[in-house]
Design a protein around this motif. Structure first.
Motif, PDB file in Angstrom:
ATOM      1  N   ALA A 103       0.837  -1.205   0.000  1.00 43.34           N
ATOM      2  CA  ALA A 103       0.000   0.000   0.000  1.00 43.34           C
ATOM      3  C   ALA A 103       0.874   1.258   0.000  1.00 43.34           C
ATOM      4  CB  ALA A 103      -0.929   0.000   1.222  1.00 43.34           C
ATOM      5  N   GLU A 104       1.945   1.220   0.749  1.00 39.38           N
ATOM      6  CA  GLU A 104       2.851   2.385   0.796  1.00 39.38           C
ATOM      7  C   GLU A 104       3.553   2.588  -0.544  1.00 39.38           C
ATOM      8  OE1 GLU A 104       4.859   5.734   2.116  1.00 39.38           O
ATOM      9  OE2 GLU A 104       3.073   4.737   2.865  1.00 39.38           O
ATOM     10  N   ALA A 105       3.941   1.498  -1.201  1.00 39.28           N
ATOM     11  CA  ALA A 105       4.605   1.600  -2.508  1.00 39.28           C
ATOM     12  C   ALA A 105       3.664   2.251  -3.519  1.00 39.28           C
ATOM     13  CB  ALA A 105       5.053   0.227  -2.973  1.00 39.28           C
ATOM     14  N   ARG A 106       2.402   1.844  -3.497  1.00 37.47           N
ATOM     15  CA  ARG A 106       1.422   2.430  -4.417  1.00 37.47           C
ATOM     16  C   ARG A 106       1.196   3.904  -4.106  1.00 37.47           C
ATOM     17  NH1 ARG A 106      -0.283   2.482  -9.340  1.00 37.47           N
ATOM     18  NH2 ARG A 106      -2.351   3.360  -9.468  1.00 37.47           N
ATOM     19  N   ARG A 107       1.032   4.225  -2.820  1.00 33.20           N
ATOM     20  CA  ARG A 107       0.822   5.607  -2.395  1.00 33.20           C
ATOM     21  C   ARG A 107       2.040   6.469  -2.749  1.00 33.20           C
ATOM     22  NH1 ARG A 107       2.304   9.409  -0.087  1.00 33.20           N
ATOM     23  NH2 ARG A 107       4.066   8.347   0.835  1.00 33.20           N
ATOM     24  N   ALA A 108       3.241   5.943  -2.530  1.00 33.77           N
ATOM     25  CA  ALA A 108       4.475   6.683  -2.843  1.00 33.77           C
ATOM     26  C   ALA A 108       4.592   6.939  -4.348  1.00 33.77           C
ATOM     27  CB  ALA A 108       5.688   5.920  -2.327  1.00 33.77           C
ATOM     28  N   PHE A 109       4.219   5.929  -5.150  1.00 35.75           N
ATOM     29  CA  PHE A 109       4.256   6.101  -6.596  1.00 35.75           C
ATOM     30  C   PHE A 109       3.292   7.198  -7.046  1.00 35.75           C
ATOM     31  CE2 PHE A 109       2.658   5.164 -10.849  1.00 35.75           C
ATOM     32  CZ  PHE A 109       3.838   5.151 -11.573  1.00 35.75           C
ATOM     33  N   ASP A 110       2.069   7.162  -6.535  1.00 30.24           N
ATOM     34  CA  ASP A 110       1.076   8.186  -6.882  1.00 30.24           C
ATOM     35  C   ASP A 110       1.529   9.573  -6.437  1.00 30.24           C
ATOM     36  OD1 ASP A 110      -0.505   6.223  -7.994  1.00 30.24           O
ATOM     37  OD2 ASP A 110      -1.849   6.057  -6.240  1.00 30.24           O
ATOM     38  N   ALA A 111       2.088   9.626  -5.219  1.00 28.80           N
ATOM     39  CA  ALA A 111       2.567  10.913  -4.692  1.00 28.80           C
ATOM     40  C   ALA A 111       3.724  11.440  -5.547  1.00 28.80           C
ATOM     41  CB  ALA A 111       2.999  10.775  -3.234  1.00 28.80           C
ATOM     42  N   ALA A 112       4.664  10.570  -5.900  1.00 33.55           N
ATOM     43  CA  ALA A 112       5.815  10.991  -6.717  1.00 33.55           C
ATOM     44  C   ALA A 112       5.355  11.480  -8.092  1.00 33.55           C
ATOM     45  CB  ALA A 112       6.813   9.848  -6.859  1.00 33.55           C
ATOM     46  N   SER A 113       4.351  10.809  -8.665  1.00 32.69           N
ATOM     47  CA  SER A 113       3.816  11.241  -9.963  1.00 32.69           C
ATOM     48  C   SER A 113       3.227  12.644  -9.854  1.00 32.69           C
ATOM     49  CB  SER A 113       2.755  10.266 -10.460  1.00 32.69           C
ATOM     50  OG  SER A 113       3.319   9.015 -10.720  1.00 32.69           O
ATOM     51  N   ALA A 114       2.425  12.863  -8.825  1.00 33.80           N
ATOM     52  CA  ALA A 114       1.810  14.187  -8.633  1.00 33.80           C
ATOM     53  C   ALA A 114       2.872  15.253  -8.355  1.00 33.80           C
ATOM     54  CB  ALA A 114       0.801  14.135  -7.489  1.00 33.80           C
ATOM     55  N   GLN A 115       3.852  14.911  -7.549  1.00 35.66           N
ATOM     56  CA  GLN A 115       4.919  15.868  -7.218  1.00 35.66           C
ATOM     57  C   GLN A 115       5.750  16.213  -8.449  1.00 35.66           C
ATOM     58  OE1 GLN A 115       6.763  13.569  -4.144  1.00 35.66           O
ATOM     59  NE2 GLN A 115       5.336  14.267  -2.553  1.00 35.66           N
ATOM     60  N   ASN A 116       6.068  15.221  -9.252  1.00 38.80           N
ATOM     61  CA  ASN A 116       6.827  15.481 -10.482  1.00 38.80           C
ATOM     62  C   ASN A 116       6.034  16.366 -11.439  1.00 38.80           C
ATOM     63  OD1 ASN A 116       9.115  14.076  -9.724  1.00 38.80           O
ATOM     64  ND2 ASN A 116       8.393  12.150 -10.596  1.00 38.80           N
ATOM     65  N   ARG A 117       4.732  16.149 -11.525  1.00 39.60           N
ATOM     66  CA  ARG A 117       3.875  16.978 -12.373  1.00 39.60           C
ATOM     67  C   ARG A 117       3.908  18.432 -11.889  1.00 39.60           C
ATOM     68  NH1 ARG A 117      -0.657  15.085 -11.105  1.00 39.60           N
ATOM     69  NH2 ARG A 117      -0.441  13.155 -11.971  1.00 39.60           N
TER      70      ARG A 117
END
Length: 146
Positions: A103-117
């Motif tokens: 769950a943390e890996a998925r959340r971190a991936f989504d967060a990193a995508s939003a942050q990079n955007r």
């Protein structure tokens, strides 16, 4: 070469008075044109200085926004990591650890995508705003010249 009336002749056969009048008018015209050219250059220089000042100000503001966003993202990621480790430490089984990690890996991936955007958008804004005042100045100069 003196004439009987006391007026001399110019090298081109014109009376000196006529020569001086024509030469004086040409000199005045050239001086007026030079002054006009100087004023145009001075105005263009002042406009360019203002465009550069505005560009620098925009760049500084956007770079500050970018830096603040990086700090905000770093803080959010640090808090997220601490929360994750707290959840892992309180896990009762290997299954809980694996579920929490997934769950943390998925959340971190989504967060990193939003942050990079967000960082990409700030970078694009910086690139766009950097050249805009200078582009406007160049356009204005060409419009005046037309």
């Amino acid at each position: 070469m003196k004439e009987a009336n006391g007026f001399g002749m110019s090298p081109f056969g014109l009376p000196k008075v006529a020569w001086q009048t024509m030469f004086g008018e040409l000199t005045e015209q050239r001086a007026a044109r030079a002054q006009e050219g100087y004023e145009k250059i001075k105005t263009a220089s002042q406009e360019l200085t203002e465009a550069l000042r505005e560009t620098y100000s925009n760049n500084a503001r956007t770079a500050t926004d970018y830096g603040l966003k990086v700090i905000e993202i770093s803080n959010a990621n640090a808090n997220s990591a601490i929360d994750f480790f707290a959840r892992i430490a309180s896990s009762k089984s290997v299954t809980d650890v694996l579920t929490t990690s997934a769950a943390e890996a998925r959340r971190a991936f989504d967060a990193a995508s939003a942050q990079n955007r967000q960082l990409w958008e700030l970078g694009q804004r910086l690139a766009t705003q950097s050249g805009e005042p200078i582009r406007q100045h160049v356009t204005k100069v060409f419009q005046k010249a037309s």
